[in-house]
Design a protein around this motif. Structure first.
Motif, PDB file in Angstrom:
ATOM      1  N   VAL A   3      -6.122  12.810   2.319  1.00 10.45           N
ATOM      2  CA  VAL A   3      -5.603  11.865   3.306  1.00 10.45           C
ATOM      3  C   VAL A   3      -4.688  12.590   4.293  1.00 10.45           C
ATOM      4  CG1 VAL A   3      -4.072   9.913   3.624  1.00 10.45           C
ATOM      5  CG2 VAL A   3      -5.790   9.859   1.832  1.00 10.45           C
ATOM      6  N   LEU A   6       2.980   9.691  -0.137  1.00  7.22           N
ATOM      7  CA  LEU A   6       1.939  10.655  -0.507  1.00  7.22           C
ATOM      8  C   LEU A   6       2.429  12.078  -0.288  1.00  7.22           C
ATOM      9  CD1 LEU A   6      -1.303   8.946   0.819  1.00  7.22           C
ATOM     10  CD2 LEU A   6      -0.241   8.807  -1.415  1.00  7.22           C
ATOM     11  N   LEU A  17       1.689   1.660  -7.270  1.00  8.14           N
ATOM     12  CA  LEU A  17       0.389   1.906  -7.896  1.00  8.14           C
ATOM     13  C   LEU A  17       0.356   1.368  -9.323  1.00  8.14           C
ATOM     14  CD1 LEU A  17      -0.500   5.490  -6.646  1.00  8.14           C
ATOM     15  CD2 LEU A  17      -1.273   3.295  -5.775  1.00  8.14           C
ATOM     16  N   GLY A  18       1.537   1.158  -9.888  1.00  7.15           N
ATOM     17  CA  GLY A  18       1.572   0.619 -11.238  1.00  7.15           C
ATOM     18  C   GLY A  18       1.162   1.620 -12.300  1.00  7.15           C
ATOM     19  N   VAL A  19       1.279   2.904 -12.004  1.00 10.14           N
ATOM     20  CA  VAL A  19       0.833   3.949 -12.925  1.00 10.14           C
ATOM     21  C   VAL A  19       1.837   5.092 -12.879  1.00 10.14           C
ATOM     22  CG1 VAL A  19      -0.971   5.624 -13.406  1.00 10.14           C
ATOM     23  CG2 VAL A  19      -1.575   3.400 -12.464  1.00 10.14           C
ATOM     24  N   GLN A  53       0.833  -1.207   0.000  1.00 10.68           N
ATOM     25  CA  GLN A  53       0.000   0.000   0.000  1.00 10.68           C
ATOM     26  C   GLN A  53       0.864   1.252   0.000  1.00 10.68           C
ATOM     27  OE1 GLN A  53      -3.479   0.645   2.025  1.00 10.68           O
ATOM     28  NE2 GLN A  53      -4.302  -0.705   0.456  1.00 10.68           N
ATOM     29  N   PRO A  54       0.325   2.322  -0.543  1.00 12.10           N
ATOM     30  CA  PRO A  54       1.062   3.591  -0.495  1.00 12.10           C
ATOM     31  C   PRO A  54       1.369   3.987   0.942  1.00 12.10           C
ATOM     32  CG  PRO A  54      -0.972   3.796  -1.765  1.00 12.10           C
ATOM     33  CD  PRO A  54      -0.958   2.439  -1.205  1.00 12.10           C
ATOM     34  N   LEU A  63       2.347   7.087   3.782  1.00 16.23           N
ATOM     35  CA  LEU A  63       2.108   8.514   3.977  1.00 16.23           C
ATOM     36  C   LEU A  63       3.289   9.320   3.468  1.00 16.23           C
ATOM     37  CD1 LEU A  63       0.382   8.791   7.451  1.00 16.23           C
ATOM     38  CD2 LEU A  63      -0.598   9.047   5.192  1.00 16.23           C
ATOM     39  N   ARG A 116      -6.662  13.320  -3.882  1.00 21.14           N
ATOM     40  CA  ARG A 116      -7.019  12.410  -2.800  1.00 21.14           C
ATOM     41  C   ARG A 116      -5.939  12.377  -1.730  1.00 21.14           C
ATOM     42  NH1 ARG A 116     -11.249   9.055  -4.628  1.00 21.14           N
ATOM     43  NH2 ARG A 116     -11.832   9.801  -6.689  1.00 21.14           N
ATOM     44  N   ALA A 117      -4.686  12.421  -2.174  1.00 21.56           N
ATOM     45  CA  ALA A 117      -3.588  12.386  -1.211  1.00 21.56           C
ATOM     46  C   ALA A 117      -3.675  13.592  -0.275  1.00 21.56           C
ATOM     47  CB  ALA A 117      -2.253  12.365  -1.940  1.00 21.56           C
ATOM     48  N   ILE A 161      -4.879  11.566  -8.086  1.00 22.48           N
ATOM     49  CA  ILE A 161      -4.338  10.965  -6.872  1.00 22.48           C
ATOM     50  C   ILE A 161      -3.805  12.038  -5.936  1.00 22.48           C
ATOM     51  CG2 ILE A 161      -2.473   9.474  -6.064  1.00 22.48           C
ATOM     52  CD1 ILE A 161      -3.217   7.522  -8.129  1.00 22.48           C
TER      53      ILE A 161
END
Lengths: 312, 312
Positions: free
Chosen positions: B76, B11, B48-50, B5-6, B8, B72-73, B69
């Motif tokens: 978060v 991000l 993320l593969g992107v 997972q990403p 923090l 959204r980041a 992203i």
DNA sequence: AGTAGCCATAGATCGAGGCTATCAAACTTG
DNA sequence: CAAGTTTGATAGCCTCGATCTATGGCTACT
């Protein structure tokens, strides 16, 4: 200063404990050892400087602050998951299930054109269709039972974003021998005193058509409210009155040789705007943009009074 | 599966790059070295593969997915900051600045009682007061210029939470020689045909009182709209008509020997509910609960028709 | 009193994330 | 046009923290 910030791992630990009210089971669920979990929660309490969990050997309770922070932590973790989801969706655009709700006064006229196009261009997309009225669709959208809704705009629902797709004029359907039959550029006021047949309650198109009637001073034949535009058109053919249709419905509903005529209004004619709605937080915004383009491409040509709304 | 997972940190790195559009400067702003930042962004892209960022040596751009992203980041990271904030606030309840907005038909009657109580019990709290009408308060609340608003409920604003505080009956203020003077259990219909003086536009109490008048069939003396309840009461004393007051205002506005009389309505009397409103995302929910308790404690006794709403 | 259940602590291990040094590419400049 | 400058990527090393196993201490029930 220099207060260390909470870690995602720590937040996951806290949420796990909150869910299970038990360190051992929470640890198992998170695939870590129990001491790891303990120390993660302890570390979080240390960095935040507040006790979050009341531990006795018999029971595990959250403090008041704990509850608040757990709620926020859930939000954070969910948002992080969304980020991953956005990335996955971006890698494979327009694939997988798309739960699309459509209002009944659009579905039969747009879907037969949309589905083949979509199948051709995005064979990986699986549309799960549902037909229901606006209020139902918005509720299901909000609750996550739908991904998308195709309906009349605007709805001004907080948390729901809308993509305008096209504007659709209303037309008049009358018996062939009616004074207004086949007219073009009929003023709205030309409806004054006419008997107009409308859909039953709950349809947004009913409300819009009713507005036109009120403005024009026409009467609704209220005893004859119908469940579908098809039924209404048959009633018109039976000489019970006239009705309004959205332009896209004309091709399907008004066939040749049924004793019906279509009249258009004087511009600017009464019309409605159709568009897509989705949760503003949806991870698939890009997908919905692509889908919107497909819907515009699937619109019937100019023989009808449909004007696609240019995409941003 | 097993997709990592990403983080923090990752991000934060991404958001930093998005803000500065420059790796070196972003690294400096985040107090890390440039290679660290580079590898953090690279790691995020890998998990993320992107591709998120388009880099040339001349410029740094975000891809479309990157933009989504980043948004959204930011959310978060903001939420994580909020968690820290919640903890800090919990450690020191009701301290620091509290930017409180109050509507004009409440402020002069409640604040003189509230402020001393609050000062005594929560000396660390610093109230920054602002008096304005409901619409202004809600806008400022939403925009973050206020922390709290004290106003009439309900407002049904999405994203705004309300705490009911007390219900306050309306009473009638008339000249002493008026037929209704000093009455008790006056039916609302007793207002029929009376000249009623009201506040100017924009006051919520004006709208509420106007509803009562409409129901009763009373006339507003529309040429005499006043800017404050004080002014209105003086106009009543001058014999220009009668008016409605919220119960809490009576003590301050209607003195002895001014030729005024107060009449109460028959129960259930017209009334309004006063409460606190705050952003649903506020990190200080607990504080606001404590403050609500203080307001209830500061209410005048039973000589007025005020009934505190029991806290949850 | 004994036992089972449960969370905290201790000490060892390993990897993620950090740093410095250096490279490669692209634009600038004399 | 060649040298210099700017900027992001790569390499190699190091450190700190997260995780593990093993163990301790407390509580409640029998």
């Amino acid at each position: 200063m220099a207060t260390p910030q909470p870690t995602l791992t720590q937040l996951r630990a806290l949420v796990g404990v909150a869910d299970h009210r038990h360190f051992g089971r929470a640890a198992a669920a998170l695939h870590v050892s129990q001491p790891t979990l303990s120390s993660a929660v302890a570390a979080l309490e240390r960095t935040l400087g507040v006790q979050l969990v009341e531990r006795t050997t018999r029971s595990v309770l959250l403090t008041a602050v704990g509850e608040q922070i757990v709620t926020r932590a859930r939000g954070v973790l969910g948002a992080v998951d969304d980020i991953a989801e956005v990335a996955v969706r971006a890698r494979a655009p327009l694939t997988g299930d798309i739960r699309l709700g459509v209002i009944p006064t659009v579905a039969p006229y747009l879907l037969p054109r949309l589905l083949p196009t979509l199948r051709g261009r995005w064979p990986q997309a699986r549309l799960r269709l549902r037909e229901a009225q606006t209020a139902t669709l918005l509720a299901e959208l909000r609750g996550g039972a739908l991904d998308l809704a195709l309906l009349a705009l605007p709805n001004d629902e907080p948390g729901i974003t809308e993509i305008p797709l096209y504007d659709e004029d209303f037309v008049l359907v009358t018996p062939a021998e009616h004074p207004l039959a086949g007219g073009s550029a009929v003023p709205v006021a030309g409806l004054a005193g006419q008997d107009v047949l409308l859909l039953e309650d709950g349809h947004c198109f009913r409300a819009q058509a009713l507005d036109v009637c009120r403005e024009a001073g026409a009467r609704e034949r209220a005893t004859l409210r119908a469940a579908s535009l098809s039924t209404i058109v048959q009633m018109v053919a039976g000489g019970l009155g006239l009705t309004l249709l959205p332009a896209a419905a004309v091709g399907v509903e008004v066939g040749e040789g049924r004793g019906l005529a279509v009249a258009t209004f004087r511009r600017p004619a009464p019309h409605r705007r159709i568009g897509l709605a989705y949760r503003a937080t949806s991870a698939r915004v890009t997908d919905w943009g692509l889908l919107a383009a497909e819907v515009r491409a699937a619109l019937p040509g100019t023989e009808l009074d449909l004007s696609p709304v240019p995409s941003v």
